[in-house]
Design a protein around this motif. Structure first.
Motif, PDB file in Angstrom:
ATOM      1  N   ILE A   4      30.971  65.691  88.890  1.00  0.00           N
ATOM      2  CA  ILE A   4      31.665  64.632  88.141  1.00  0.00           C
ATOM      3  C   ILE A   4      32.068  65.209  86.787  1.00  0.00           C
ATOM      4  CG2 ILE A   4      31.382  62.387  87.002  1.00  0.00           C
ATOM      5  CD1 ILE A   4      29.296  63.167  90.017  1.00  0.00           C
ATOM      6  N   GLN A   5      33.361  65.181  86.480  1.00  0.00           N
ATOM      7  CA  GLN A   5      33.853  65.784  85.238  1.00  0.00           C
ATOM      8  C   GLN A   5      34.668  64.767  84.440  1.00  0.00           C
ATOM      9  OE1 GLN A   5      36.067  69.205  86.767  1.00  0.00           O
ATOM     10  NE2 GLN A   5      34.403  70.569  86.107  1.00  0.00           N
ATOM     11  N   ASN A   6      34.274  64.587  83.174  1.00  0.00           N
ATOM     12  CA  ASN A   6      35.018  63.759  82.214  1.00  0.00           C
ATOM     13  C   ASN A   6      35.376  62.380  82.775  1.00  0.00           C
ATOM     14  OD1 ASN A   6      34.998  65.972  80.407  1.00  0.00           O
ATOM     15  ND2 ASN A   6      36.794  66.834  81.455  1.00  0.00           N
ATOM     16  N   LEU A   7      34.416  61.758  83.422  1.00  0.00           N
ATOM     17  CA  LEU A   7      34.648  60.469  84.068  1.00  0.00           C
ATOM     18  C   LEU A   7      34.751  59.357  83.021  1.00  0.00           C
ATOM     19  CD1 LEU A   7      34.694  59.254  87.014  1.00  0.00           C
ATOM     20  CD2 LEU A   7      32.339  58.574  86.575  1.00  0.00           C
ATOM     21  N   SER A   8      35.794  58.552  83.136  1.00  0.00           N
ATOM     22  CA  SER A   8      35.984  57.399  82.246  1.00  0.00           C
ATOM     23  C   SER A   8      36.339  56.183  83.084  1.00  0.00           C
ATOM     24  CB  SER A   8      37.097  57.663  81.232  1.00  0.00           C
ATOM     25  OG  SER A   8      36.743  58.737  80.381  1.00  0.00           O
ATOM     26  N   VAL A   9      35.767  55.049  82.702  1.00  0.00           N
ATOM     27  CA  VAL A   9      36.062  53.781  83.388  1.00  0.00           C
ATOM     28  C   VAL A   9      36.199  52.699  82.334  1.00  0.00           C
ATOM     29  CG1 VAL A   9      35.197  52.015  84.958  1.00  0.00           C
ATOM     30  CG2 VAL A   9      34.853  54.417  85.509  1.00  0.00           C
ATOM     31  N   GLU A  10      37.272  51.919  82.428  1.00  0.00           N
ATOM     32  CA  GLU A  10      37.488  50.813  81.494  1.00  0.00           C
ATOM     33  C   GLU A  10      37.726  49.526  82.265  1.00  0.00           C
ATOM     34  OE1 GLU A  10      40.635  51.694  78.826  1.00  0.00           O
ATOM     35  OE2 GLU A  10      39.622  53.408  77.884  1.00  0.00           O
ATOM     36  N   PHE A  11      37.127  48.436  81.773  1.00  0.00           N
ATOM     37  CA  PHE A  11      37.352  47.104  82.317  1.00  0.00           C
ATOM     38  C   PHE A  11      37.803  46.201  81.179  1.00  0.00           C
ATOM     39  CE2 PHE A  11      34.092  48.525  85.492  1.00  0.00           C
ATOM     40  CZ  PHE A  11      34.926  48.456  86.601  1.00  0.00           C
ATOM     41  N   SER A  12      39.017  45.682  81.281  1.00  0.00           N
ATOM     42  CA  SER A  12      39.553  44.763  80.260  1.00  0.00           C
ATOM     43  C   SER A  12      39.405  45.347  78.861  1.00  0.00           C
ATOM     44  CB  SER A  12      38.831  43.412  80.340  1.00  0.00           C
ATOM     45  OG  SER A  12      38.966  42.850  81.623  1.00  0.00           O
ATOM     46  N   ALA A  13      39.835  46.587  78.713  1.00  0.00           N
ATOM     47  CA  ALA A  13      39.827  47.294  77.428  1.00  0.00           C
ATOM     48  C   ALA A  13      38.417  47.644  76.954  1.00  0.00           C
ATOM     49  CB  ALA A  13      40.547  46.489  76.351  1.00  0.00           C
ATOM     50  N   LYS A  14      37.409  47.343  77.783  1.00  0.00           N
ATOM     51  CA  LYS A  14      36.038  47.710  77.431  1.00  0.00           C
ATOM     52  C   LYS A  14      35.659  48.974  78.185  1.00  0.00           C
ATOM     53  CE  LYS A  14      31.240  46.210  77.772  1.00  0.00           C
ATOM     54  NZ  LYS A  14      30.300  45.218  78.345  1.00  0.00           N
ATOM     55  N   SER A  15      35.122  49.956  77.464  1.00  0.00           N
ATOM     56  CA  SER A  15      34.768  51.232  78.074  1.00  0.00           C
ATOM     57  C   SER A  15      33.382  51.148  78.706  1.00  0.00           C
ATOM     58  CB  SER A  15      34.784  52.342  77.009  1.00  0.00           C
ATOM     59  OG  SER A  15      34.414  53.579  77.595  1.00  0.00           O
TER      60      SER A  15
END
Length: 651
Positions: A4-15
């Motif tokens: 897993i590399q540099n994984l980002s997840v956002e929900f409704s502008a929330k990280s």
């Protein structure tokens, strides 16, 4: 295996995740931890390929397989339990079909010298090797062993899956995943629907047979026994510890203490700098220093203290009104559904103030006896509820019975009476439903939040007998600890139905085991019970053998005290037949052991050839085949041993 590399997840502008990176290696047994809502289940879904991240990459090694068990799933009911379990081996049929397709292509080709023809041969060789490794002559034995390990009886195998409860169908899905032997197992709360014996079997399987495992669980004893690595999700970042959960808790406390010290020192430095700027901002003689401090302040990389759950669940049961000395007296209580006798002759007394546990395999009658005590179902025998006993009952499905379309506040407002109605906001706040959370609709709550809400209803009026049926399902570890302490402090009587060993440890002083249609009393805590149970099993095994290894004689003549049990004993013919079955089972064990010894010698011989430098494809194939046969023989031995143990324990 998985990177897993540099994984980002956002929900409704929330990280939820911010540039998270880590690797899952072969033989890693990882506990994924973090507060509720941190993103544990989301991480499992992303690794399983069921959800796409906002950014970053999830790299999976070629030909690597992943098995994923979610907390909840949609289940089909179109076959029997064993037929559903056999679907775990569907990939073997796919491999065979692929091999046949490649064979057909080779038969049609004539460009024997071409590069593409050679690539086709290589692909065919690889596919055949993989099929040889995957195909197992003992798949039926593996299926039986796995289903039985997860609590199914042989009589359950041919029952339609539609006859099983949701929890048992989840066990079938878990069996399918384990049978498929994926390279990486992703398990989200796998113990929620398992009893203690099945959890112990699953622990052993994950420790000895699973390759890489990533699991989310609120069962502290389970993850402590299984895992060797802990990954914590906090504030969108991860912290990776190469230790099990208990050691991680210690290390995390040390890390947090260091962070707080560093944070306070930095805050002091920032405050002093800001004070200097404010004091000398308008003095021309200090302008250079002021500008320097402003630049210095801008360059400071602010220390962020890890997420600490400052919300506090203030759980305290109201004082118990005094009841009679014996809140529950059972005398020869039994319950049957048609021809199926769930349990019979249950005789016991629970004293005022005692805290006891009901344990045993699912389906053996724990919840059924609770319903008898509650007067919800008819039964045989005598069951007396003591003087002035007021029962507070938390059922397994209590959280599911809530109305999802109304708010948290309305849920409590509709059942509260009298002065309690003026304190609803305070009560909700104590259970972490303060402010806007009280206006949430029940249907958007997590499983743990629904359980907490259902628990509030239990506290609305004083009781002196608490009956809690699986109260810890979906509760995080912190909330479970608070609930455990509240039950300890409760001055009434408590009956707890639970499979959570860590929760029961230090909480109960007596255990009632349900199994084989009987209810047996065991004085002491849960670990004393488990230890005695192991000793009893070993004693039964030894008593079933004489010094020559033959079966022990039939049960001695009855004493006057048990003359009334003569009708329950086996007849002479039945005893002889039982002894024959034990002999046949022992013979199968011995034959399996002999086959294992032969195959171990064959594996050792091929390894010696390879060590001597005589490595070629023919030797490698012989070694792989012998190793596969050895694995199969081990599976057959385990199944034979299980049958033998089961028969000898019935003596």
């Amino acid at each position: 295996m998985v990177n897993i590399q540099n994984l980002s997840v956002e929900f409704s502008a929330k990280s939820l995740f911010d540039n998270v990176s880590f690797t899952i290696n072969n033989r890693d047994k990882i506990a994924l931890v973090g507060k509720n809502g941190a993103g544990k289940s989301t991480m499992l879904k992303i690794i399983a390929g069921l959800q796409q991240p906002t950014g970053g990459i999830v790299s999976v090694a070629r030909d690597m397989t992943i098995g994923y068990l979610p907390q909840q799933m949609v289940l089909s009911d179109d076959c029997t339990a064993i037929e559903e379990a056999r679907k775990a081996f569907a990939h073997i049929d796919e491999l065979k079909a692929r091999c046949q397709q490649l064979n057909n292509e080779l038969a049609e080709r004539t460009d024997y010298e071409s590069e593409s023809y050679q690539e086709l041969i290589d692909a065919m060789t690889t596919m055949n090797d993989r099929l040889a490794m995957e195909e197992s002559e003992s798949s039926e034995a593996e299926i039986e062993k796995t289903l039985m390990g997860l609590g199914f009886d042989r009589s359950d195998f041919d029952r339609p899956t539609s006859e099983f409860s949701g929890g048992w169908r989840m066990r079938i899905e878990l069996a399918k995943i384990l049978l498929a032997r994926p390279d990486v197992l992703l398990l989200d709360e796998p113990t929620n629907h398992l009893d203690i014996e099945s959890i112990q079997w699953l622990e052993n399987f994950l420790i000895t047979k699973a390759r890489a495992v990533v699991l989310v669980s609120h069962d502290r004893a389970f993850i402590d026994n299984v895992t060797n690595r802990t990954i914590e999700i906090s504030l969108g970042k991860i912290y990776d510890y190469s230790v099990n959960y208990s050691k991680y808790v210690e290390l995390r406390a040390e890390r947090l203490e260091q962070q707080i010290r560093a944070y306070r020192n930095q805050q002091k430095q920032i405050q002093e700098t800001e004070d200097f700027i404010e004091r000398f901002r308008y003095k021309a003689t200090k302008s250079v220093q002021v500008q320097s401090r402003i630049k210095q302040l801008a360059k400071i990389e602010r220390i962020e203290v890890d997420e600490v759950d400052t919300s506090h669940l203030n759980l305290k049961f109201p004082p118990a009104p005094r009841s009679g000395d014996y809140p529950v007296i059972a005398d020869n209580v039994g319950k049957a559904y048609g021809q199926h006798q769930v349990f019979d002759n249950a005789t016991f007394t629970i004293k005022r103030g005692e805290k006891v546990a009901f344990v045993g395999k699912n389906g053996e009658g724990k919840s059924t006896l609770v319903k008898c005590i509650m007067g919800e179902i008819p039964f045989t025998g005598n069951l007396k509820i003591g003087h002035n006993v007021k029962i507070g009952y938390f059922a397994q499905n209590q959280a599911q019975l809530l109305d999802g379309e109304i708010t948290v506040f309305d849920t409590i407002d509709r059942v509260a009476t009298g002065d309690i109605r003026t304190k609803i906001r305070d009560i909700l706040g104590a259970f972490m439903f303060g402010g806007e959370a009280s206006e949430k609709k029940v249907k958007v709550l997590s499983g743990g939040e629904k359980t907490r809400l259902a628990m509030i209803r239990l506290l609305l009026e004083p009781v002196n007998l608490l009956i809690l049926d699986e109260p810890t399902n979906h509760l995080d570890m912190k909330t479970k600890d608070i609930l455990k302490q509240a039950i300890k402090d409760f001055n009434g009587t408590v009956i707890v139905v639970s499979h959570d060993r860590d929760f029961l440890d230090g909480l109960v002083e007596k255990v009632y085991e349900f199994g084989g249609g009987k209810v047996r009393e065991c004085l002491g805590g849960i670990y004393e019970f488990l230890e005695k149970k192991k000793l009893n099993t070993l004693q039964e095994l030894e008593l079933s053998k004489s010094p020559t290894g033959k079966s022990a004689p039939a049960t001695p003549a009855p004493t006057p005290q048990n003359n009334d049990k003569q009708t329950q004993r086996r007849s002479y013919a039945e005893q002889r037949e039982h002894e024959k079955m034990i002999k046949r089972a022992r013979k199968r064990v011995e034959e399996a052991e002999a086959e294992i010894a032969r195959l171990e010698a064959e594996v050792a011989a091929t390894e010696a050839e390879m060590a001597a430098g005589e490595y070629n494809q023919e030797i490698a194939a012989r070694h792989a085949n012998a190793q596969k046969q050895l694995d199969n023989a081990m599976s057959l031995w385990e199944l034979a041993q299980m049958d033998y143990d089961s028969l000898t324990s019935q003596n």
